[in-house]
Design a protein around this motif. Structure first.
Motif, mmCIF file in Angstrom:
data_model
loop_
_atom_site.group_PDB
_atom_site.id
_atom_site.type_symbol
_atom_site.label_atom_id
_atom_site.label_comp_id
_atom_site.label_asym_id
_atom_site.label_seq_id
_atom_site.Cartn_x
_atom_site.Cartn_y
_atom_site.Cartn_z
ATOM 1 N N ARG A 1 0.824 -1.202 0.000
ATOM 2 C CA ARG A 1 0.000 0.000 0.000
ATOM 3 C C ARG A 1 0.867 1.263 0.000
ATOM 4 N N ALA A 2 1.898 1.289 0.842
ATOM 5 C CA ALA A 2 2.779 2.452 0.905
ATOM 6 C C ALA A 2 3.487 2.679 -0.428
ATOM 7 N N ALA A 3 3.925 1.583 -1.059
ATOM 8 C CA ALA A 3 4.610 1.703 -2.348
ATOM 9 C C ALA A 3 3.660 2.222 -3.417
ATOM 10 N N ASN A 4 2.419 1.729 -3.414
ATOM 11 C CA ASN A 4 1.439 2.174 -4.399
ATOM 12 C C ASN A 4 1.097 3.648 -4.206
ATOM 13 N N GLU A 5 0.906 4.054 -2.951
ATOM 14 C CA GLU A 5 0.595 5.462 -2.675
ATOM 15 C C GLU A 5 1.738 6.363 -3.112
ATOM 16 N N LYS A 6 2.965 5.910 -2.870
ATOM 17 C CA LYS A 6 4.129 6.703 -3.263
ATOM 18 C C LYS A 6 4.214 6.816 -4.780
ATOM 19 N N MET A 7 3.980 5.714 -5.483
ATOM 20 C CA MET A 7 4.028 5.730 -6.941
ATOM 21 C C MET A 7 3.008 6.714 -7.500
ATOM 22 N N ILE A 8 1.818 6.737 -6.924
ATOM 23 C CA ILE A 8 0.774 7.653 -7.393
ATOM 24 C C ILE A 8 1.161 9.100 -7.117
ATOM 25 N N ARG A 9 1.697 9.369 -5.912
ATOM 26 C CA ARG A 9 2.116 10.733 -5.573
ATOM 27 C C ARG A 9 3.219 11.223 -6.499
ATOM 28 N N ARG A 10 4.147 10.338 -6.846
ATOM 29 C CA ARG A 10 5.301 10.726 -7.649
ATOM 30 C C ARG A 10 4.975 10.833 -9.141
ATOM 31 N N HIS A 11 3.770 10.437 -9.538
ATOM 32 C CA HIS A 11 3.377 10.486 -10.955
ATOM 33 C C HIS A 11 2.084 11.279 -11.140
ATOM 34 N N PRO A 12 2.071 12.553 -10.732
ATOM 35 C CA PRO A 12 0.863 13.353 -10.915
ATOM 36 C C PRO A 12 0.529 13.577 -12.386
ATOM 37 N N HIS A 13 1.507 13.370 -13.281
ATOM 38 C CA HIS A 13 1.252 13.490 -14.715
ATOM 39 C C HIS A 13 0.569 12.245 -15.269
ATOM 40 N N VAL A 14 0.504 11.190 -14.468
ATOM 41 C CA VAL A 14 -0.185 9.963 -14.867
ATOM 42 C C VAL A 14 -1.520 9.838 -14.135
ATOM 43 N N PHE A 15 -1.501 10.111 -12.828
ATOM 44 C CA PHE A 15 -2.691 9.907 -12.005
ATOM 45 C C PHE A 15 -3.397 11.211 -11.636
ATOM 46 N N GLY A 16 -2.785 12.368 -11.944
ATOM 47 C CA GLY A 16 -3.365 13.652 -11.561
ATOM 48 C C GLY A 16 -3.549 14.583 -12.737
ATOM 49 N N ASP A 17 -3.454 15.865 -12.465
ATOM 50 C CA ASP A 17 -3.755 16.885 -13.473
ATOM 51 C C ASP A 17 -2.525 17.452 -14.168
ATOM 52 N N GLU A 18 -1.338 17.040 -13.729
ATOM 53 C CA GLU A 18 -0.120 17.552 -14.356
ATOM 54 C C GLU A 18 0.034 16.984 -15.766
ATOM 55 N N THR A 19 0.785 17.726 -16.584
ATOM 56 C CA THR A 19 1.090 17.266 -17.942
ATOM 57 C C THR A 19 2.599 17.201 -18.116
ATOM 58 N N ALA A 20 3.076 16.088 -18.630
ATOM 59 C CA ALA A 20 4.511 15.934 -18.886
ATOM 60 C C ALA A 20 4.667 15.074 -20.139
ATOM 61 N N LEU A 21 5.083 15.722 -21.226
ATOM 62 C CA LEU A 21 5.156 15.028 -22.516
ATOM 63 C C LEU A 21 6.575 14.673 -22.908
ATOM 64 N N THR A 22 7.551 15.158 -22.160
ATOM 65 C CA THR A 22 8.953 14.837 -22.437
ATOM 66 C C THR A 22 9.600 14.309 -21.165
ATOM 67 N N VAL A 23 10.763 13.688 -21.344
ATOM 68 C CA VAL A 23 11.491 13.161 -20.192
ATOM 69 C C VAL A 23 11.860 14.288 -19.232
ATOM 70 N N ASP A 24 12.275 15.432 -19.770
ATOM 71 C CA ASP A 24 12.634 16.571 -18.921
ATOM 72 C C ASP A 24 11.433 17.047 -18.103
ATOM 73 N N GLU A 25 10.265 17.071 -18.728
ATOM 74 C CA GLU A 25 9.062 17.491 -18.005
ATOM 75 C C GLU A 25 8.676 16.472 -16.937
ATOM 76 N N VAL A 26 8.841 15.199 -17.239
ATOM 77 C CA VAL A 26 8.568 14.165 -16.243
ATOM 78 C C VAL A 26 9.491 14.348 -15.045
ATOM 79 N N TRP A 27 10.768 14.601 -15.318
ATOM 80 C CA TRP A 27 11.724 14.796 -14.225
ATOM 81 C C TRP A 27 11.337 16.013 -13.382
ATOM 82 N N ARG A 28 10.903 17.085 -14.028
ATOM 83 C CA ARG A 28 10.504 18.285 -13.294
ATOM 84 C C ARG A 28 9.330 17.989 -12.375
ATOM 85 N N VAL A 29 8.313 17.310 -12.907
ATOM 86 C CA VAL A 29 7.120 16.997 -12.122
ATOM 87 C C VAL A 29 7.463 16.044 -10.979
ATOM 88 N N TRP A 30 8.245 15.028 -11.301
ATOM 89 C CA TRP A 30 8.637 14.040 -10.281
ATOM 90 C C TRP A 30 9.441 14.703 -9.171
#
Length: 221
Positions: free
Chosen positions: A90-119
């Motif tokens: 559960r802790a690992a899943n919650e952390k994965m979701i928090r660290r990927h707001p561009h996947v599970f939330g409202d953030e947008t990240a279309l490049t690797v650099d943008e993913v790194w910024r969001v993460w």
């Protein structure tokens, strides 16, 4: 509850409970005493990945998973800890979701650099109590991996190696060339009775002290 779609994980957890109920050697194990085995299994997995051996990789991933299940069952039986394999998942899943707001939330990240910024922003929000860019780096890492981690953290925080400006920067055309140089350095150190791992760790302690002094002087963390 464990996901019913994972019967083999259920079976593994049940088998570990049985082992700890009945195996006198396993009953002597603690989180600390298992560390040696975790390190060994992790390196065996690395060997399998680097060899690109599917069957061995499957086996070694299982051995690493077994270490996680072992720690989880010890914790479940320890009154001061009282967490389980399900709690870990559960802790690992919650952390994965928090660290990927561009996947599970409202953030947008279309490049690797943008993913790194969001993460990085998501991680920084979690680690807001840290006072240094170097906080959280495990000092027990192998010296070369530790050096890479320290230098990367410092660079991303806009901090320089305090002595870097005074050193010539060697140039390498390939990793093979770099590897040969590192091997030559290790061999030369050994022939002169020096410990290359310990020497690099000592240099890294001095580097980290210098970086923390920079942070204290500039207010950067």
């Amino acid at each position: 509850m464990t996901d019913p779609a994972l019967p083999n994980m259920d079976a593994l957890a049940a088998s570990m409970r049985t082992v700890l109920d009945n195996c006198v050697w396993s009953q002597t194990m603690t989180h600390a005493s298992l560390v040696t085995y975790l390190i060994e299994e992790s390196y065996e997995l690395i060997d399998a990945v680097e060899a690109d051996d599917r069957d061995v990789m499957l086996e070694e991933l299982g051995d690493v998973l077994l270490q996680v299940v072992f720690h989880a069952e010890i914790a479940r039986r320890t009154p001061a800890e009282r967490f389980s394999l399900d709690d870990i998942a559960r802790a690992a899943n919650e952390k994965m979701i928090r660290r990927h707001p561009h996947v599970f939330g409202d953030e947008t990240a279309l490049t690797v650099d943008e993913v790194w910024r969001v993460w990085s922003a998501a991680k920084a929000a979690e680690k807001s109590t840290r006072t240094s860019a170097l906080d959280g780096i495990p000092q027990s890492m192998p010296a070369l991996a530790l050096a890479e981690k320290v230098l990367t953290r410092a660079e991303r925080a806009g901090l320089a190696d305090p002595e870097g400006a005074h050193r010539a920067e060697p140039q390498f055309s390939t990793e093979a060339e770099l590897g040969r140089l590192l091997l030559d350095i290790s061999a030369a150190a050994r022939s002169q009775g020096l410990d290359a791992e310990r020497a690099l760790r000592s240099a890294l302690r001095e580097l980290q002290d210098g970086i923390r002094e920079q942070e204290a002087g500039s207010g950067v963390a």
